[in-house]
Scaffold this active site. Structure first.
Site, short mmCIF file in Angstrom:
data_model
loop_
_atom_site.label_atom_id
_atom_site.label_comp_id
_atom_site.label_asym_id
_atom_site.label_seq_id
_atom_site.Cartn_x
_atom_site.Cartn_y
_atom_site.Cartn_z
N GLN A 21 0.79 -1.25 0.09
CA GLN A 21 -0.11 -0.06 -0.10
C GLN A 21 0.90 1.36 -0.10
OE1 GLN A 21 -2.62 -1.97 3.38
NE2 GLN A 21 -3.93 -0.53 2.25
N HIS A 124 0.78 -9.17 4.64
CA HIS A 124 -0.36 -8.47 4.54
C HIS A 124 -0.91 -8.54 3.07
CE1 HIS A 124 -1.90 -4.73 6.65
NE2 HIS A 124 -2.78 -5.07 5.42
N ASN A 168 -1.85 -10.59 8.55
CA ASN A 168 -3.01 -9.80 8.53
C ASN A 168 -4.12 -10.30 8.12
OD1 ASN A 168 -3.52 -6.67 8.78
ND2 ASN A 168 -4.41 -7.14 7.05
N GLU A 169 -5.07 -10.29 9.08
CA GLU A 169 -6.44 -10.75 8.93
C GLU A 169 -6.74 -12.01 7.97
OE1 GLU A 169 -8.91 -7.57 7.29
OE2 GLU A 169 -7.69 -6.04 8.38
C1 BGC Z 1 -6.33 -3.57 6.03
C2 BGC Z 1 -5.63 -2.55 5.44
C3 BGC Z 1 -6.63 -1.55 4.83
C4 BGC Z 1 -7.73 -1.32 5.89
C5 BGC Z 1 -8.64 -0.42 5.63
C6 BGC Z 1 -7.56 -3.40 6.83
O1 BGC Z 1 -8.32 -4.53 7.40
O2 BGC Z 1 -5.50 -4.52 6.80
O3 BGC Z 1 -4.74 -3.15 4.64
O4 BGC Z 1 -6.25 -0.63 4.05
O5 BGC Z 1 -8.31 -2.46 6.38
O6 BGC Z 1 -9.49 -0.87 4.50
#
Ligand code: BGC
Length: 409
Positions: A21, A124, A168-169
């Site tokens: 990003q 991520h 991440n998530e």
């Molecule tokens: C993600 C980010 C994203 C943000 C806003 C998060 O869940 O980890 O990468 O930019 O949400 O959408």
């Protein structure tokens, strides 16, 4: 005057970013998709300019990380969360790029020199192309491939990094990439999504063990975004819908990930008031009041943090808020949202939740995945033509709280 809440000494204050990003110049599964003729045609049909949806140079953070960390330091931050791009470190399976390994060493040292504690995410959302060609997170050998990459990083940076976020998530990956297919590799199968989540869990466990071997004192976890759900009306159908949605959306394997973690890494963006009504938009479930919304259309509901955090007490582990923020190009709501949210975090801490740090999303305006460059989440505004950085007023309000290390609640 309200009561003053003092955050503990050593509380981590910072912001978060992710490689794809902000860095620019990446080459991974996302860049392939961004530039694919199908995606470009689809954007054009919607009357959108494809250039706004191709990450390209992003914020050029790859070259300007020192300048960005100077800003973070000037804003009072004492920590910073960022991610390492797997496709840079291992562009071909088993072949590590020493130049890139050195690059991230410089990133870590630059943080340390400025008194910013690094929190390092290893995955991520973006993946090397070779990994995706082999089936990505559906390949039963994927955990071993991830392990290979993570062992290399643990060996290289184990003496510098104390806090690691393996993934991440994972739930977002399973849902968006394998269930509803909005993100690469665009699969749409419930079974694939479930498989993906199980494989990610396996990969997390292996990564955890290998990092621990290098440094027993390191803290390792994942980052997961949890939704604060409540009911529109207390009817049986609404309650059943809520149960089902909550089960999946807050990650059916979440406790398994947490069992194999040293902390709970929490992200908070959403509130959803559930009402079963399949005949309306928003999948027939979301009936928020939306008194305040972000530029993404997401309801700003800081009070949701309190029940979510209190629920985390059951894990009896420290909690880091690893992401929390809003798209707000005009910077109209950001100060309010940060302050209100920190008040609820403070209240949760008074109720015994062991919160150790807060990382605002994001340090910089950045490439918001399918949303492109139009969604501005930064404490710092980016001019994408000149790459100039401009600190937003809300970043200074956040700095005041950091400096006092306290808040009126
Ligand atoms: C993600 C980010 C994203 C943000 C806003 C998060 O869940 O980890 O990468 O930019 O949400 O959408």
């Amino acid at each position: 005057m309200g009561q003053k809440f003092q955050f503990p000494k050593g509380f981590l204050w910072g912001a978060a970013t992710s490689a794809h990003q902000v860095e620019g110049g990446n080459h991974n599964d996302w860049t392939e998709w961004e530039k694919s003729p199908k995606r470009i045609a689809e954007l054009k049909t919607r009357g959108l300019n494809p250039d706004d949806y191709i990450s390209g140079k992003a914020c050029d953070h790859y070259n300007r990380f020192r300048e960005d960390f100077d800003i973070a330091k000037s804003l009072g931050h004492n920590a910073h969360r960022f991610s390492i791009e797997w496709s840079r470190i291992e562009p071909e399976e088993g072949k590590f790029d020493e130049k890139e390994i050195e690059h991230y060493r410089q990133v870590l040292l630059a943080l340390k020199e400025r008194g910013l504690e690094p929190v390092v995410t290893l995955y991520h959302y973006t993946l090397p192309l070779w990994f995706v060609r082999k089936g990505g997170w559906l390949n039963s050998h994927a955990p071993m491939m991830f392990l290979n990459y993570v062992s290399k990083l643990a060996d290289e940076y184990g003496s510098i990094v104390k806090i690691w976020v393996t993934q991440n998530e994972p739930e977002t990956v399973a849902r968006e990439s394998y269930l509803i297919g909005w993100r690469p590799p665009h699969k749409t199968s419930f079974l694939s999504a479930r498989r993906c989540l199980h494989i990610l869990l396996e990969a997390h466990k292996l990564a955890y063990d290998v990092i621990k071997k290098v440094d027993l004192d390191s803290q390792i976890g994942i980052a997961e975004t949890l939704v604060y759900f409540d009911l529109y009306k207390n009817t049986l159908l609404n309650k059943l819908t809520l149960k089902l949605i909550k089960w999946w959306r807050n990650n059916p394997l979440f406790s398994e990930f947490i069992k194999y973690s040293d902390f709970v890494g929490l992200e908070y963006y959403y509130h959803t008031r559930v009402r079963f009504n399949p005949f309306t938009s928003k999948w027939g479930i979301q009936f928020n009041e939306n008194k305040k919304i972000s530029d993404m259309g997401w309801e700003l509901f800081p009070q949701g943090l309190l029940p979510i955090l209190v629920e985390m007490k059951k894990f009896d582990k420290p909690v880091y808020i690893l992401e929390h923020g809003l798209a707000d190009a005009k910077d109209q709501n950001r100060s309010w949202y940060i302050k209100e949210s920190l008040k609820f975090i403070a209240q949760a801490m008074q109720k015994g939740v062991d919160v150790r740090g807060y990382f605002h999303w994001s340090l910089l305006d950045n490439f918001e995945w399918q949303g492109g460059f139009g969604r501005r989440f930064g404490l710092v505004e980016i001019n994408y033509k000149t790459f100039e950085r401009e600190i937003r007023p809300s970043a200074l309000e956040y700095k005041k709280i950091i400096t006092l290390n306290s808040i009126e609640i």
